[in-house]
Design a protein around this motif. Sequence first.
Motif, PDB file in Angstrom:
ATOM      1  N   GLY A  82       0.822  -1.208   0.000  1.00 49.60           N
ATOM      2  CA  GLY A  82       0.000   0.000   0.000  1.00 49.60           C
ATOM      3  C   GLY A  82       0.853   1.253   0.000  1.00 49.60           C
ATOM      4  N   GLU A  83       0.381   2.286   0.697  1.00 51.76           N
ATOM      5  CA  GLU A  83       1.056   3.584   0.687  1.00 51.76           C
ATOM      6  C   GLU A  83       1.176   4.164   2.091  1.00 51.76           C
ATOM      7  OE1 GLU A  83       2.439   4.832  -1.844  1.00 51.76           O
ATOM      8  OE2 GLU A  83       1.487   3.890  -3.578  1.00 51.76           O
ATOM      9  N   LEU A  84       2.373   4.618   2.425  1.00 49.84           N
ATOM     10  CA  LEU A  84       2.607   5.419   3.623  1.00 49.84           C
ATOM     11  C   LEU A  84       2.597   6.879   3.181  1.00 49.84           C
ATOM     12  CD1 LEU A  84       5.626   3.442   5.149  1.00 49.84           C
ATOM     13  CD2 LEU A  84       3.211   3.201   5.757  1.00 49.84           C
ATOM     14  N   VAL A  85       1.711   7.676   3.754  1.00 51.68           N
ATOM     15  CA  VAL A  85       1.565   9.060   3.306  1.00 51.68           C
ATOM     16  C   VAL A  85       1.796   9.989   4.493  1.00 51.68           C
ATOM     17  CG1 VAL A  85       0.131  10.723   2.095  1.00 51.68           C
ATOM     18  CG2 VAL A  85      -0.181   8.279   1.661  1.00 51.68           C
ATOM     19  N   GLU A  86       2.815  10.842   4.371  1.00 49.31           N
ATOM     20  CA  GLU A  86       3.135  11.777   5.449  1.00 49.31           C
ATOM     21  C   GLU A  86       2.565  13.161   5.142  1.00 49.31           C
ATOM     22  OE1 GLU A  86       6.956  13.374   8.081  1.00 49.31           O
ATOM     23  OE2 GLU A  86       7.297  12.285   6.206  1.00 49.31           O
ATOM     24  N   PHE A  87       1.989  13.780   6.159  1.00 51.23           N
ATOM     25  CA  PHE A  87       1.421  15.119   6.022  1.00 51.23           C
ATOM     26  C   PHE A  87       2.251  16.068   6.881  1.00 51.23           C
ATOM     27  CE2 PHE A  87      -1.815  12.147   4.913  1.00 51.23           C
ATOM     28  CZ  PHE A  87      -2.455  12.724   3.831  1.00 51.23           C
ATOM     29  N   LYS A  88       3.129  16.815   6.221  1.00 47.22           N
ATOM     30  CA  LYS A  88       4.036  17.711   6.925  1.00 47.22           C
ATOM     31  C   LYS A  88       3.460  19.117   7.000  1.00 47.22           C
ATOM     32  CE  LYS A  88       8.386  15.466   5.579  1.00 47.22           C
ATOM     33  NZ  LYS A  88       9.695  15.684   4.905  1.00 47.22           N
ATOM     34  N   ARG A  89       3.732  19.772   8.113  1.00 49.17           N
ATOM     35  CA  ARG A  89       3.362  21.183   8.232  1.00 49.17           C
ATOM     36  C   ARG A  89       4.201  21.969   7.227  1.00 49.17           C
ATOM     37  NH1 ARG A  89       0.524  23.462  12.109  1.00 49.17           N
ATOM     38  NH2 ARG A  89       0.761  21.617  13.434  1.00 49.17           N
ATOM     39  N   PRO A  90       3.583  22.769   6.377  1.00 50.24           N
ATOM     40  CA  PRO A  90       4.347  23.454   5.332  1.00 50.24           C
ATOM     41  C   PRO A  90       5.254  24.540   5.889  1.00 50.24           C
ATOM     42  CG  PRO A  90       2.084  24.224   5.332  1.00 50.24           C
ATOM     43  CD  PRO A  90       2.137  23.078   6.305  1.00 50.24           C
ATOM     44  N   TYR A  91       6.332  24.802   5.156  1.00 51.07           N
ATOM     45  CA  TYR A  91       7.195  25.924   5.490  1.00 51.07           C
ATOM     46  C   TYR A  91       6.468  27.217   5.121  1.00 51.07           C
ATOM     47  CZ  TYR A  91      10.916  22.458   5.909  1.00 51.07           C
ATOM     48  OH  TYR A  91      11.663  21.380   6.277  1.00 51.07           O
ATOM     49  N   GLU A  92       6.954  28.304   5.680  1.00 53.15           N
ATOM     50  CA  GLU A  92       6.283  29.583   5.470  1.00 53.15           C
ATOM     51  C   GLU A  92       6.191  29.942   3.996  1.00 53.15           C
ATOM     52  OE1 GLU A  92       7.452  34.032   6.650  1.00 53.15           O
ATOM     53  OE2 GLU A  92       7.092  32.758   8.382  1.00 53.15           O
ATOM     54  N   ASN A  93       7.258  29.616   3.219  1.00 49.58           N
ATOM     55  CA  ASN A  93       7.250  29.976   1.806  1.00 49.58           C
ATOM     56  C   ASN A  93       6.336  29.081   0.969  1.00 49.58           C
ATOM     57  OD1 ASN A  93       8.723  27.618   1.736  1.00 49.58           O
ATOM     58  ND2 ASN A  93      10.587  28.535   0.942  1.00 49.58           N
ATOM     59  N   GLN A  94       5.723  28.062   1.591  1.00 51.40           N
ATOM     60  CA  GLN A  94       4.795  27.194   0.886  1.00 51.40           C
ATOM     61  C   GLN A  94       3.327  27.553   1.165  1.00 51.40           C
ATOM     62  OE1 GLN A  94       6.364  23.593   2.695  1.00 51.40           O
ATOM     63  NE2 GLN A  94       7.256  22.948   0.748  1.00 51.40           N
ATOM     64  N   LEU A  95       3.117  28.482   2.083  1.00 55.51           N
ATOM     65  CA  LEU A  95       1.745  28.813   2.470  1.00 55.51           C
ATOM     66  C   LEU A  95       0.971  29.491   1.340  1.00 55.51           C
ATOM     67  CD1 LEU A  95       2.329  30.085   6.115  1.00 55.51           C
ATOM     68  CD2 LEU A  95       1.370  27.891   5.408  1.00 55.51           C
ATOM     69  N   GLY A  96       1.680  30.260   0.513  1.00 56.98           N
ATOM     70  CA  GLY A  96       1.018  30.945  -0.588  1.00 56.98           C
ATOM     71  C   GLY A  96       0.348  29.971  -1.546  1.00 56.98           C
ATOM     72  N   VAL A  97       1.030  28.871  -1.840  1.00 58.91           N
ATOM     73  CA  VAL A  97       0.465  27.855  -2.738  1.00 58.91           C
ATOM     74  C   VAL A  97      -0.806  27.268  -2.126  1.00 58.91           C
ATOM     75  CG1 VAL A  97       0.867  25.618  -3.816  1.00 58.91           C
ATOM     76  CG2 VAL A  97       2.708  27.312  -3.730  1.00 58.91           C
ATOM     77  N   PHE A  98      -0.743  26.967  -0.822  1.00 54.09           N
ATOM     78  CA  PHE A  98      -1.910  26.417  -0.136  1.00 54.09           C
ATOM     79  C   PHE A  98      -3.088  27.380  -0.198  1.00 54.09           C
ATOM     80  CE2 PHE A  98      -4.420  26.445   3.790  1.00 54.09           C
ATOM     81  CZ  PHE A  98      -4.968  25.164   3.754  1.00 54.09           C
ATOM     82  N   ILE A  99      -2.837  28.660   0.083  1.00 52.68           N
ATOM     83  CA  ILE A  99      -3.917  29.648   0.113  1.00 52.68           C
ATOM     84  C   ILE A  99      -4.525  29.822  -1.268  1.00 52.68           C
ATOM     85  CG2 ILE A  99      -4.410  32.108   0.448  1.00 52.68           C
ATOM     86  CD1 ILE A  99      -2.322  32.033   2.721  1.00 52.68           C
ATOM     87  N   ARG A 100      -3.689  29.871  -2.300  1.00 54.13           N
ATOM     88  CA  ARG A 100      -4.219  30.033  -3.663  1.00 54.13           C
ATOM     89  C   ARG A 100      -5.044  28.819  -4.076  1.00 54.13           C
ATOM     90  NH1 ARG A 100       0.891  32.482  -3.959  1.00 54.13           N
ATOM     91  NH2 ARG A 100       0.760  34.707  -4.486  1.00 54.13           N
ATOM     92  N   ASP A 101      -4.574  27.629  -3.695  1.00 52.61           N
ATOM     93  CA  ASP A 101      -5.342  26.416  -4.009  1.00 52.61           C
ATOM     94  C   ASP A 101      -6.692  26.419  -3.295  1.00 52.61           C
ATOM     95  OD1 ASP A 101      -3.356  25.476  -5.651  1.00 52.61           O
ATOM     96  OD2 ASP A 101      -2.490  24.100  -4.177  1.00 52.61           O
TER      97      ASP A 101
END
Length: 342
Positions: free
Chosen positions: A129-148
């Motif tokens: 199967g799949e092991l899937v990790e959910f990491k807290r994003p770095y500050e410079n990655q927050l813009g991508v999250f917000i736009r999505d």
Amino acid sequence: MKSDELDNAIERGEIAPLYYFYGDEPYLLERAVKRLTERVVSADFRDFNLDVFYGNESKGDDIATAAQTLPMFADRRMVLVKRAGDLSAAALETLAACVADPAPQTCLLFVGDKIDKRKKFFLDLAKKGELVEFKRPYENQLGVFIRDEARSLGKRIDGAAVEMLVYLVGNNLGELATQLEKVATFVGTRETLTVEDVREVVSDTKVESVFDLANALGERDLGKSLRSLATILRDGEAPLMLLAMIARHFRQLWRVRELMAAKVQQQEVARRTGINPYFLKGVMDQARNFTTADLRRVFEGLYAADLALKGVGGGGKPSLVMERLVMDVCGMDVCGMGRRKR
């Protein structure tokens, strides 16, 4: 597998028989659980084809039985195991057969905080199967999250509005998503979210005071800084979180100060620092209030405050620790020398 790879696979309908979700970002993790569940099990037949267990309550055999059960009125069923990190060694041993030979008609999903990839259970799960990790994003990655997130709401968001939202809310993705949804509702049918919209909607939260405090410190306005600090502490903001936000602001000021000293053009300063032009002039004005020696002194004060708030060397009352820091940053010498003349 990374979380974005999982999103793409779910979108394509490529569902593995086994998953283990883990990591330190609860919002992304819970959202992935919801998306996978919706893709695997139709809402109309979820009562028949979705079983939820908790690791601290299960011995493993009930999970194994559910995983081997055929779906009703559907092609696939789902078995969700929350708090999987609490499964006992005996339960994991019982479930080893399900992991080694997963039932093709079942999607078995474990959700936990962390994993030990050296253990046989996880080695076998990774093969089937799949092991899937959910990491807290770095500050410079927050813009991508917000736009999505904005795109999912049918909106676009200005770069300055992204910066403002991050500054006001921080890196809590759940809170960012909640505030963004409020802004989207506020603008109605208008397609683009602006910085004015963000300030209008988010300004009634305590994080607005953090924004005000950072700017007051950058302006070396002692009265305004102390008033903002009092409001923030009264509203229950954690001093260590507040300290992190102040440190972030002064890292920006120091970087901008260095670029200004090197005669870098304003447009290039914006590019190198990632600061939106909407905010850059104010940051540059604040940077002029501090020499390199001043900024070094600020960070020495931040470090000392961090130790004190953590109780190192006896610590001190948090409100007094933060007040002393504010006075130092604004140029007051608490040992009696008075305000630094500029």
